[in-house]
Enzyme design. Structure first.
Site, mmCIF file in Angstrom:
data_model
loop_
_atom_site.group_PDB
_atom_site.id
_atom_site.type_symbol
_atom_site.label_atom_id
_atom_site.label_comp_id
_atom_site.label_asym_id
_atom_site.label_seq_id
_atom_site.Cartn_x
_atom_site.Cartn_y
_atom_site.Cartn_z
ATOM 1 C CG ASP A 62 -1.906 -1.295 0.973
ATOM 2 O OD1 ASP A 62 -2.727 -1.232 0.016
ATOM 3 O OD2 ASP A 62 -1.817 -2.071 2.013
ATOM 4 C CD GLU A 116 -0.435 -9.411 2.438
ATOM 5 O OE1 GLU A 116 -1.177 -9.453 1.244
ATOM 6 O OE2 GLU A 116 -0.317 -8.497 3.406
HETATM 7 C C1 5RP Z 1 -3.216 -7.191 0.942
HETATM 8 C C2 5RP Z 1 -2.124 -6.353 0.540
HETATM 9 C C3 5RP Z 1 -1.688 -5.921 -0.670
HETATM 10 O O1 5RP Z 1 -0.703 -6.267 -1.095
HETATM 11 C C4 5RP Z 1 -1.948 -4.344 -0.730
HETATM 12 O O2 5RP Z 1 -3.004 -3.951 -0.162
HETATM 13 C C5 5RP Z 1 -1.892 -3.440 -2.099
HETATM 14 O O3 5RP Z 1 -2.727 -4.105 -2.804
HETATM 15 P P1 5RP Z 1 -3.093 -3.812 -4.159
HETATM 16 O O4 5RP Z 1 -2.144 -4.331 -5.332
HETATM 17 O O5 5RP Z 1 -4.562 -4.262 -4.476
HETATM 18 O O6 5RP Z 1 -3.148 -2.320 -4.419
HETATM 19 O O7 5RP Z 1 -1.265 -5.820 1.623
HETATM 20 O O8 5RP Z 1 -3.344 -7.376 2.301
#
Ligand code: 5RP
Length: 227
Positions: free
Chosen positions: A92, A111
């Site tokens: 994010d 993760e």
């Molecule tokens: C999920 C995560 C994702 O890697 C993060 O939210 C990025 O998501 P996106 O690729 O949809 O922008 O940490 O828990």
């Protein structure tokens, strides 16, 4: 033409660069860790084309496991393996030290576990995720449900403004507090401090174990950075 690239085009481009990274760096038959989110989904679709050279995958969420299995990729339990070459996931926010905020999709705990096992964490994202100081994106914290009010009060003492993510139950049966208002100048310190609050499962700061490689997609192409 380049100016017309959409967010999805950028995700597709970085996912395809990550596939090439896997082809180059993951020995045939080795285990690959796979993250969660929309960028990770593009990556999963990309590796469907090279599934014969991947020994197995470990998924960081139930959603990712379903998508991998849907493509015929072998999905393993983390307890079945003792080594993982590469983990590929989105973020994010990511700063210059390769620390990240993750958990926008609520999969932060799994993760972080899968990332801990991997030799190399490859972060894939578009240039909008690269920031000077993290915190504009609210920091997700996974919490045991009965502790959410207590943990919220403790997070306020740290200067945050926690908000319960409505309707969200994680794959582990817990809730998420999204913490607004932090300006994260010491990601390693804040990660440790929040994890010490009783009732916190983990928080979305990936600083102690940040990314080793960043593949960053923009209208100018995909750039690669090393920690
Ligand atoms: C999920 C995560 C994702 O890697 C993060 O939210 C990025 O998501 P996106 O690729 O949809 O922008 O940490 O828990």
């Amino acid at each position: 033409m380049k100016d017309l690239m959409t967010q999805d085009d950028l995700k597709q481009a970085v996912a395809s660069a990550a596939r090439d990274y896997v082809i180059e760096h993951l020995p045939p038959g080795a285990i690959l860790g796979v993250g969660t989110g929309s960028t990770a989904n593009f990556f999963i679709d990309e590796i469907a084309g090279i599934k014969d050279r991947i020994g197995g995958t470990v998924a960081s969420s139930e959603a990712t496991a379903r998508r991998l299995a849907g493509h015929g990729l072998r999905v393993l339990d983390l307890n079945e393996i003792d080594a993982m070459g590469i983990y590929v996931d989105g973020a994010d926010e990511i700063d210059a030290s390769m620390a990240m905020i993750k958990g926008g999709g609520g999969a932060l705990t799994r993760e972080k576990i899968v990332a801990a096992v991997a030799d190399t964490f490859v972060c894939i994202c578009d240039a909008s995720k690269r920031v000077e100081t993290m915190g504009k994106f609210p920091l997700p914290v996974e919490v045991i449900p009965m502790a959410s009010a207590f943990v919220s009060r403790e997070l306020v003492k740290l200067g945050g403004v926690p908000k319960l993510r409505e309707g969200m139950v994680t794959d582990n049966g817990n809730v998420i507090l999204d913490v607004h208002g932090f300006s994260i100048t010491d990601p390693v310190g804040l990660e440790a401090q929040i994890n010490q609050i009783v009732g916190v499962v983990t928080n979305g700061l990936f600083a102690r174990r940040g990314a080793d490689v960043l593949l960053l997609s923009s209208a100018n192409g995909v750039q690669s950075f090393l920690r």
